[in-house]
Scaffold this motif. Structure first.
Motif, PDB file in Angstrom:
ATOM      1  N   TYR A 295      39.201  -1.032  -0.200  1.00 43.60           N
ATOM      2  CA  TYR A 295      38.086  -1.858  -0.342  1.00 43.60           C
ATOM      3  C   TYR A 295      36.881  -1.084  -0.740  1.00 43.60           C
TER       4      TYR A 295
ATOM      5  N   ASN B 198      39.268 -11.776   1.386  1.00 42.20           N
ATOM      6  CA  ASN B 198      38.843 -10.671   0.612  1.00 42.20           C
ATOM      7  C   ASN B 198      37.529  -9.931   0.990  1.00 42.20           C
ATOM      8  N   LEU B 199      36.816 -10.789   1.974  1.00 40.15           N
ATOM      9  CA  LEU B 199      35.347 -10.253   2.360  1.00 40.15           C
ATOM     10  C   LEU B 199      35.600  -9.942   3.874  1.00 40.15           C
TER      11      LEU B 199
ATOM     12  N   TYR C 194      34.295  -5.788   0.092  1.00 38.92           N
ATOM     13  CA  TYR C 194      35.209  -6.241  -0.826  1.00 38.92           C
ATOM     14  C   TYR C 194      36.679  -5.744  -0.508  1.00 38.92           C
TER      15      TYR C 194
END
Length: 221
Positions: free
Chosen positions: A45, A173-174, A216
């Motif tokens: 990330y 994804n966040l 992310y």
């Protein structure tokens, strides 16, 4: 004759039933339901963060002279802290282990001291620092509670940091986090000679940081 006719009808009915049993079923097939992927924290990330940092040490630079004495001031003022981070997590059951590195801008306080004969000393706290930390936590599906600690650096000096936080993945994804850190950097003593006196700077740069961040996450479900 009647018996022969009844036997023929029965034989035809049996044959038709057998043939019907051999025909393919016209019933609709059961719908295929795709399995929902299980969420995991495993993966790389990158992210950004912003928050507040403040000095936790009451030690201030001082100026000493055998005759004229000393003067100095310091404080626990603070200011904006912000930067970016990159890391990797690996999940094993409920447990998550990871490694994270960050680099930060820090607008913190300034220490000043004044010498009796007009000599002035002005030292600003570092306006940047960074950390390389291990993370260990427990995941409750998309929520992660963790502790963190490791190496801290700034202005050519090293030290250590420790803290903890809470991170939540609101999409696949966040994720967003809230984190607190204590940072301790070893600055040593700074000596400035002046005729019959000298000055010495603070030996430790100790400060706290509270920040929020957005990550992310790559390759997660």
């Amino acid at each position: 004759m009647k018996k022969i006719l009844l036997s023929s009808v029965a034989l035809l009915g049996f044959t038709a039933g057998a043939m019907a049993a051999d025909l393919p079923s016209r019933a609709a097939p059961a719908p295929v339901v795709a399995a929902v992927p299980v969420f995991t924290w495993t993966g790389f990330y990158v992210g950004v963060n912003a928050g507040y940092g403040w000095n936790t040490s009451n030690k201030s630079p001082y100026f000493f002279d055998p005759v004229l004495g000393y003067s100095g001031d310091g404080g626990n003022d603070g200011g904006f802290v912000g930067g970016a981070q990159v890391g990797y997590n690996y999940q094993m059951g409920m447990f998550v282990l990871g490694l994270e590195a960050d680099i930060q801008y820090a607008d913190r306080s300034r220490d000043r001291g004044y010498y009796a004969l007009g000599y002035a000393y002005d030292r600003s706290s570092d306006d940047w620092f960074g950390t390389v930390r291990a993370r260990a936590g427990v995941a409750f599906d998309r929520a992660l509670v963790y502790a963190t600690g490791g190496f801290a650096y700034g202005d050519g000096n090293g030290g250590w940091t420790a803290g903890g936080g809470l991170e939540y993945a609101f999409t696949n994804n966040l994720s967003a986090k809230v984190e607190g850190l204590y940072v301790n950097l070893d600055h040593g003593h700074r000596n400035d000679g002046y005729v019959v006196g000298y000055s010495a700077g603070r030996g430790k740069d100790e400060f706290g940081v509270v920040r929020a961040g957005l990550n992310y996450r790559f390759g997660s479900y």
